[in-house]
Write an enzyme that holds these catalytic residues in place. Structure first.
Site, short mmCIF file in Angstrom:
data_model
loop_
_atom_site.label_atom_id
_atom_site.label_comp_id
_atom_site.label_asym_id
_atom_site.label_seq_id
_atom_site.Cartn_x
_atom_site.Cartn_y
_atom_site.Cartn_z
N ARG A 80 -4.32 -8.95 8.91
CA ARG A 80 -3.12 -8.99 8.07
C ARG A 80 -1.88 -8.85 8.95
NH1 ARG A 80 -3.10 -5.05 3.18
NH2 ARG A 80 -1.38 -6.42 2.55
N CYS B 198 2.63 0.11 5.83
CA CYS B 198 1.42 -0.68 5.57
C CYS B 198 1.83 -1.80 4.61
CB CYS B 198 0.31 0.20 5.00
SG CYS B 198 0.78 1.11 3.52
#
Length: 275
Positions: free
Chosen positions: A180, A235
């Site tokens: 990611r 995050c």
């Protein structure tokens, strides 16, 4: 004493009068699971905090997928559970570490002094055959005062400034899995990649089977980062950054902040570049 306690320590703590055990179990994508698990069985005397209903606020245009909760409402929730500023709080989740860490960080943000995470979560408790039940406890209404601790929160403006100027005294850590971070895979957010200037320290690497690594191992995980730097962790939505926050503090880093809006907030501004 740091943020992390073992099951045996909780057993000793639970004998004290002003202790509240906080169940933070949750399942991303299945928001009702955590509450149902709590209703079915939990550590005796524990109260429940839901990630989205209690530990996060309403999603808006900006602020990310798990923004800060309305702090007055959160204060009321604490008071309804008989929690005061002096109550010792111990949070646990299913062993993932992320949801209980979010609780610990949030309580630290509102100035709570004695808040801990149960290492290994509910699974560690069950493995030790310690008491649990389905009784929903009731506690006398209490009074709680907020004492906001701003130094552990990184604003969007702070992160924006870092990304543009890249000061040497600040480190921005992306806590998501490497695919990611690199933009190879993105199944949640509308854009792939990372905030320019960030480095990648995957949050799951501070855990082993649901247990936080020992302090020396955590230091190795963040090897190469100077202790005198200001560290900002993020995050996707501010939840899985929390274990990295806990781990960094346990490793001895003092100036650590969480960018709660995280990548989902960053990309809500269409002109922001993506790394």
């Amino acid at each position: 004493m740091g943020y992390i306690i073992e099951v045996e320590e909780l057993i000793s703590m639970s004998k004290l009068e002003d202790v509240r055990i906080c169940d933070c179990r949750y399942k991303l994508g299945s928001p009702e699971v955590g509450g149902k698990e709590y209703e079915k069985e939990h550590i005796t005397g524990a109260v429940y905090f839901d990630l989205e209903k209690d530990l996060s606020g309403q999603v808006e245009e900006h602020g990310g997928r798990h923004p800060l909760p309305n702090l007055v409402q959160f204060k009321n929730k604490l008071e309804s559970y008989g929690i005061t500023n002096d109550t010792i709080l111990v949070a646990y989740d299913g062993g993932e570490g992320s949801f209980a860490s979010r609780f610990v960080w949030l309580l630290s943000y509102i100035g709570h002094q004695n808040v801990y995470i149960l290492n290994g979560g509910y699974q560690a408790w069950k493995d030790g055959w310690y008491p649990s039940d389905s009784n929903i406890p009731e506690y006398k209404q209490a009074e709680y005062r907020l004492h906001i601790h701003e130094p552990i929160l990184a604003s969007y403006e702070k992160v924006k400034e870092f990304s543009e100027k890249r000061p040497d005294d600040v480190v921005l850590i992306d806590s998501r899995e490497t695919k990611r971070f690199l933009g190879i895979v993105e199944l949640i957010d509308k854009k792939a990649g990372h905030i320019p200037g960030a480095i990648n320290k995957v949050w799951t690497n501070v855990l082993d089977g649901g247990y936080f690594l020992k302090r020396d191992e955590l230091k190795k995980t963040f090897e190469g980062i100077s202790g005198d730097k200001e560290i900002i962790v993020y995050c996707g939505s501010g939840v899985t950054a929390s274990p990295n926050y806990i781990a960094l503090k346990e490793a001895g880093f003092t100036n650590v902040k969480v960018y709660v809006g995280s990548f989902s907030d960053w990309i809500s501004y269409p002109d922001n570049p993506i790394g």
